[in-house]
Enzyme design. Sequence first.
Site, short mmCIF file in Angstrom:
data_model
loop_
_atom_site.label_atom_id
_atom_site.label_comp_id
_atom_site.label_asym_id
_atom_site.label_seq_id
_atom_site.Cartn_x
_atom_site.Cartn_y
_atom_site.Cartn_z
N GLU A 7 33.30 -24.51 -30.74
CA GLU A 7 33.62 -24.62 -31.64
C GLU A 7 33.93 -25.62 -33.32
O GLU A 7 34.75 -26.88 -33.36
CB GLU A 7 35.29 -23.93 -31.79
CG GLU A 7 35.72 -23.87 -33.37
CD GLU A 7 36.94 -23.04 -33.17
OE1 GLU A 7 37.44 -22.39 -32.73
OE2 GLU A 7 37.58 -24.12 -34.77
N HIS A 9 32.19 -28.25 -36.74
CA HIS A 9 31.76 -27.40 -38.05
C HIS A 9 31.08 -28.08 -38.58
O HIS A 9 31.23 -29.86 -37.93
CB HIS A 9 33.23 -27.17 -38.60
CG HIS A 9 34.08 -25.78 -37.45
ND1 HIS A 9 33.85 -25.00 -37.73
CD2 HIS A 9 35.25 -25.58 -37.13
CE1 HIS A 9 34.33 -24.45 -37.02
NE2 HIS A 9 35.26 -24.92 -36.70
N HIS A 175 35.94 -16.58 -36.36
CA HIS A 175 37.10 -17.62 -36.46
C HIS A 175 38.02 -17.70 -37.33
O HIS A 175 37.98 -16.93 -38.12
CB HIS A 175 36.43 -18.80 -36.68
CG HIS A 175 36.75 -20.40 -37.30
ND1 HIS A 175 36.97 -20.60 -38.43
CD2 HIS A 175 36.52 -21.22 -36.30
CE1 HIS A 175 37.25 -22.05 -38.19
NE2 HIS A 175 36.94 -22.73 -36.95
N ASP A 295 37.13 -28.63 -32.64
CA ASP A 295 37.09 -28.18 -33.23
C ASP A 295 36.69 -29.56 -34.66
O ASP A 295 38.14 -29.70 -35.34
CB ASP A 295 38.52 -27.79 -33.89
CG ASP A 295 38.68 -26.47 -34.77
OD1 ASP A 295 37.59 -26.60 -36.06
OD2 ASP A 295 39.52 -25.91 -35.30
MN MN Z 1 37.61 -24.66 -36.29
#
Ligand code: MN
Length: 332
Positions: A7, A9, A175, A295
């Site tokens: 996950e 970004h 998400h 993340d």
């Molecule tokens: Mn995230």
Amino acid sequence: MKRIAVEEHFATREYIDALVALLESGKDAEAKQMLERDAPFMRRDGREKRVGALMDLGENRLQELDARGIDMQVLSLISPGVQVFDAVTATALAKKINNELAENVRKHPRRYAGLACIAPQDPQGAAKELERAVKELGMKGASINSHTNGEYLDNKKYAVIFEKLQQLDVPLYIHPRLPSPQMMQPYIEYQGLDSAMLGFSHEVSLHSLRLVASGVFDAFPRLKIMIGHMGEAFPYWLWRIDNKAPASMTSRLKKKPSQYIKDNFYATTSGMFWLPPLICAHMTLGAERILFAVDYPLEENAPAVEMMNNAPISDLDKEKICHLNSEELLRL
Ligand code: MN
């Protein structure tokens, strides 16, 4: 140990420009304020640094990954993605973002993989773009930032997206974003409650349980959903979910509600670098259903790696969580 983080970004210049344009458009003050809360990386103070980290898929990011021992990132567009735009803008933008992501993955095929960005505002268009992104661009699944204009994916009009996901045999990452407008009021008074501190988890767990309650997984039994933050509290809640599910729900469903969470969901470690919830997820979902995630760049890589190193579980289970499960699920 090989580590794949699932996950992670990024943003493209075009996406950031479109958000700036939306923020500066004629929206009323309240809508503008809500958009700023929904896209906190766009806050004016420090925006350049945050946006810079999101847009960097080059040497700086790769050096950071090398330094922390992360072999691969599975990339998705930063929340709230294209869901804040009108359907036409969002659908066109999603295509361009997927093309740019695919270009970056082609440059570093052993370091990056991608989850497609799709615009649920146009369900047919989203299914079409999902197919193109998977078949032509090599994307490994899709990411949707929870509600779209206050609507959830159990709404029948989105079935076409689930149908395509199941047909292509790729997962959907649900998400977080801010709770839907209908829910926001009680979160607003105290800064922080609406987002990662609490609201994100409420939003995604509600969304997930709506999917279970609606029977989506009876209609699409091979559908696979990824959720972050160690399963958005589901590992802790599973027993009570079954214990308190009303007959009006259980009589409609083929399985116990918790069974869908166990069979159709994967929990990732994103933004939850703490052993007690990891142990809870390990006990309730099993090592096969947990995937390593950070993340990045919203979270730091080091504490995520450190938690896995310190986890009191077998080396084989660590291998499953850190890369074997994601290699199988995403065909990496
Ligand atoms: Mn995230």
